[in-house]
Design a protein around this motif. Sequence first.
Motif, PDB file in Angstrom:
ATOM      1  N   GLY A  41       0.804  -1.231   0.000  1.00 50.07           N
ATOM      2  CA  GLY A  41       0.000   0.000   0.000  1.00 50.07           C
ATOM      3  C   GLY A  41       0.821   1.256   0.000  1.00 50.07           C
ATOM      4  O   GLY A  41       0.766   2.027   0.971  1.00 50.07           O
ATOM      5  N   PRO A  42       1.585   1.533  -1.059  1.00 49.24           N
ATOM      6  CA  PRO A  42       2.417   2.734  -1.059  1.00 49.24           C
ATOM      7  C   PRO A  42       1.609   4.021  -0.975  1.00 49.24           C
ATOM      8  O   PRO A  42       2.023   4.967  -0.291  1.00 49.24           O
ATOM      9  N   ASP A  43       0.449   4.065  -1.640  1.00 49.77           N
ATOM     10  CA  ASP A  43      -0.339   5.302  -1.607  1.00 49.77           C
ATOM     11  C   ASP A  43      -0.837   5.594  -0.195  1.00 49.77           C
ATOM     12  O   ASP A  43      -0.848   6.750   0.253  1.00 49.77           O
ATOM     13  N   ARG A  44      -1.252   4.553   0.516  1.00 52.05           N
ATOM     14  CA  ARG A  44      -1.733   4.742   1.878  1.00 52.05           C
ATOM     15  C   ARG A  44      -0.617   5.270   2.777  1.00 52.05           C
ATOM     16  O   ARG A  44      -0.834   6.178   3.592  1.00 52.05           O
ATOM     17  N   LEU A  45       0.590   4.719   2.630  1.00 56.06           N
ATOM     18  CA  LEU A  45       1.700   5.148   3.470  1.00 56.06           C
ATOM     19  C   LEU A  45       2.122   6.577   3.148  1.00 56.06           C
ATOM     20  O   LEU A  45       2.445   7.359   4.053  1.00 56.06           O
ATOM     21  N   LEU A  46       2.096   6.942   1.864  1.00 64.12           N
ATOM     22  CA  LEU A  46       2.443   8.311   1.506  1.00 64.12           C
ATOM     23  C   LEU A  46       1.418   9.294   2.044  1.00 64.12           C
ATOM     24  O   LEU A  46       1.764  10.397   2.496  1.00 64.12           O
ATOM     25  N   PRO A  58      11.693  19.220   4.691  1.00 60.64           N
ATOM     26  CA  PRO A  58      12.640  18.180   4.284  1.00 60.64           C
ATOM     27  C   PRO A  58      12.656  17.017   5.287  1.00 60.64           C
ATOM     28  O   PRO A  58      12.537  17.235   6.494  1.00 60.64           O
ATOM     29  N   VAL A  59      12.798  15.806   4.774  1.00 61.54           N
ATOM     30  CA  VAL A  59      12.853  14.632   5.638  1.00 61.54           C
ATOM     31  C   VAL A  59      14.098  13.813   5.291  1.00 61.54           C
ATOM     32  O   VAL A  59      14.712  13.981   4.232  1.00 61.54           O
ATOM     33  N   MET A  60      14.445  12.927   6.212  1.00 61.95           N
ATOM     34  CA  MET A  60      15.533  11.978   5.984  1.00 61.95           C
ATOM     35  C   MET A  60      14.943  10.577   5.950  1.00 61.95           C
ATOM     36  O   MET A  60      14.270  10.161   6.890  1.00 61.95           O
ATOM     37  N   SER A  86      11.789  17.458  -0.871  1.00 66.98           N
ATOM     38  CA  SER A  86      10.430  17.761  -1.341  1.00 66.98           C
ATOM     39  C   SER A  86       9.666  16.455  -1.405  1.00 66.98           C
ATOM     40  O   SER A  86      10.244  15.365  -1.386  1.00 66.98           O
ATOM     41  N   GLU A  87       8.338  16.550  -1.516  1.00 65.52           N
ATOM     42  CA  GLU A  87       7.513  15.341  -1.592  1.00 65.52           C
ATOM     43  C   GLU A  87       7.871  14.503  -2.800  1.00 65.52           C
ATOM     44  O   GLU A  87       7.842  13.265  -2.741  1.00 65.52           O
ATOM     45  N   ALA A  88       8.274  15.154  -3.895  1.00 67.67           N
ATOM     46  CA  ALA A  88       8.617  14.424  -5.107  1.00 67.67           C
ATOM     47  C   ALA A  88       9.865  13.564  -4.942  1.00 67.67           C
ATOM     48  O   ALA A  88      10.069  12.603  -5.690  1.00 67.67           O
ATOM     49  N   GLU A  89      10.684  13.899  -3.962  1.00 62.97           N
ATOM     50  CA  GLU A  89      11.935  13.159  -3.769  1.00 62.97           C
ATOM     51  C   GLU A  89      11.782  11.982  -2.807  1.00 62.97           C
ATOM     52  O   GLU A  89      12.707  11.190  -2.654  1.00 62.97           O
ATOM     53  N   VAL A  90      10.612  11.843  -2.178  1.00 62.45           N
ATOM     54  CA  VAL A  90      10.439  10.814  -1.157  1.00 62.45           C
ATOM     55  C   VAL A  90      10.497   9.416  -1.767  1.00 62.45           C
ATOM     56  O   VAL A  90      11.220   8.531  -1.285  1.00 62.45           O
ATOM     57  N   ILE A 110      11.796   0.862   6.826  1.00 62.08           N
ATOM     58  CA  ILE A 110      12.263   2.196   6.481  1.00 62.08           C
ATOM     59  C   ILE A 110      11.863   3.121   7.631  1.00 62.08           C
ATOM     60  O   ILE A 110      10.774   2.998   8.193  1.00 62.08           O
ATOM     61  N   LEU A 111      12.757   4.039   7.969  1.00 60.84           N
ATOM     62  CA  LEU A 111      12.502   5.025   9.014  1.00 60.84           C
ATOM     63  C   LEU A 111      12.541   6.411   8.373  1.00 60.84           C
ATOM     64  O   LEU A 111      13.502   6.743   7.668  1.00 60.84           O
TER      65      LEU A 111
END
Length: 786
Positions: A41-46, A58-60, A86-90, A110-111
């Motif tokens: 479920g990638p969409d749900r997690l995003l 920004p996130v790591m 950015s969200e596009a880079e996640v 993944i963390l």
Amino acid sequence: MKAPLVRLGTKAETLRRLRPLMTTARVLPLMHFTLREWQDGPDRLLAELRGHGWAAGPVMVRSSAMTEDTGTDSNAGRFRSVPARSEAEVVPALTEVFASYGRADADDQILIQPLLEHVQASGVAFSCDPNSGAPYRVVNWSGTDQTDAVTGGGQTELHISYGAAWAGQDEAPDPRVGAVWALLTELHGLLGERQRLDIEFAFSDRGELILLQVRPLAVRKAVLAVDTHRATLSDTAARMAEAIRPRSRVLGHRAVFGVMPDWNPAEMIGLRPRPLALSLYRHLVTDRVWAAARTRYGYRDMTGVRLMVEFSGLPYIDVAASLTSFVPREVPDDLADRLVGHWLDELVAKPYLHDKIESHIAVSAWTFSTRHRLEALTAAGFSAGERDQLAGSLRGLTNDLVRGPLWEQDVARLGLLNVIDIGHLHAAGCGAHDVGCCGPALVAQLDVCASYGSGPFAALARAAFIATDFLEDLVDEGILSLDDRARFIGGLGLVASEMRRDLAELDRPDFLKRYGHLRPGTYDILSPRYDETPERYFDWSAKDSLKPVPHGEEPPFELSGGQRRRVEALLVREGLKFDASRLMDFLATAIRGREHGKLAFTSVLSDVLTGARRLGERSGHGVDDLSHLDVRTLGALTGRPGDDGPVLRAAVTRGREAHAVSRTVVLPPLVTDPANVRSFALPQIRPNFVTQGRVTARVARIDAGDSPDGAIVLVASADPGYDWLFTRGISGLVTAFGGANSHMAIRALELGIPAVIGAGAALFDQWSQAHVLELDAAGGLVTVIA
């Protein structure tokens, strides 16, 4: 025992469990999920990620694999962490991190956390010494704004500190270190007192401590009880307090002890030598020989003063005694005392000079740069008259040494070493030609070695240091170029170039007859001789392809007419009463005599170690047992198993117990106060770069058994017994210990091999983790390539 409140899990699970409980540090907000959940479920997690307010910035994206952070293998640094600004880079970041797992397990995680930027410091910390398991808090940190400054292994200034587990937070060498100590204490309370921990941390730009990671520290040593360790350190501090008391004829107003100054034991016998190596070094150098050699050359008489002390088995040079011995005997007591006190203060203020006291602190001869060094004493309150008095004494000592016959007599005395008859000193019933027949025979050999081997060698080592200073001054004055200096050293016919030539030209028996006595650990009975395991050291199949020595095949260097006239002018300017020919003869003979002197006296020492091994075998004791004896016990052995057995068993037990204690004690390279036993920071080291070369090559850790061929070799303590390395076509050399005038520095200069001598423990350990290094000796830089 109180049950832990938190159970360790994956990187993500551990941080999630600790986050609501922490008071000494903050855990950043987080989200984690498994590979299976991502695939299902990638969409749900995003969408869930977007629901976290912190995820708008920004996130790591961090790894949190099942094979990370286990009790047996941390896999630290093996997997990727990728920023997404950015969200596009996640999604690309997630893909990259999962890909770094290789064949990922469906339960691998993944963390994701906010990207921590603009930090003021970061690092790693251990709740025990990772080498011994002793209860120290070890903090390794950098004051840069990069959170991976320590873990990434790049070129950065590292700070490493040790604190006993029972030391108070106010004893920390830096407030930030104290905060990390408090964090470790809290983590122990949550995870269990016996849990050994490895953590990563950072300080935000506001000074807030952030906990980035917690994992079990994989240490194969048994847990050492805090009470036991505390008692050991208390005993060590008491011994230190005793050593700090005023000592007869030792000048200066304070006591300082170091592992690198003067006859640096860190290089010669290691930081934690076994009892036999320690006592041999004392017998042959630091108890009597060192002082006799300097007194002979016109320095202050220190006879009866031991140069080396030991704290729980860790050997240290008494720096005040060392500096006192560098004062010419003609200098009045009050002036000498003030001078030594000033030198000690300068060393304490600049601890990074602890391996350079003879070239950067003490002034022990009159060379072409001494005038400027004495002028610097003005700011320390030394009057013009006092400086003139020092100048006159140093000038007179140097004139007497270079003009006089002393160093030539020492060279001649070395030639007698192997012809002295010691048969009459053997014990009754002992065969005169059996070196392993009894202890008195072995100690008799050691005494002869001290008189005709290490004694003249110690004197020549002093002469060679002065000679090297002269040589460096000639370069600084512009009379010699760096290439001239290299050609001068290369043309002296020193041991390393001779060994390379002889390996190519001699057959195996003749080669081993000359060099077979050498062993990488000169004083270590556990270190095999060249002739005992020759295949371990030499590649006989490659002997025909050995490259010519860069300068060793050239004729001896000679000054040009113009150079000679400039040297003569310098000698007149400095009031030195010898000519250029005598100076150049002194430079060549002193440097060559020192190198060949070491080869000569270690031959006798190596035979003594062989004899000791044979003597032990008669009573059923191997070399490991014998390494725990001392020279006094060795001298009491009769060669009769029935008599020697009980003596050996008792001595070996004592030696093993003492050495076991030494392995649990960590002290700084420079000790100034008994409080250093509880807490200290390692001083920043300024390595010695040798030659002007630059090379990029794979790393070979010689002590771990890596092949040296074509590599940049790393050896913690490389004494001349490591000369075999120079027959293996190495590209570069890095040692943890050693000075600019050490044997290994001369070897590297002789052969034109880029080298870092005396990198210090912190940099050496960091570079040892690399696979490929670039060593730029001219630029004074080492870079981790891979």
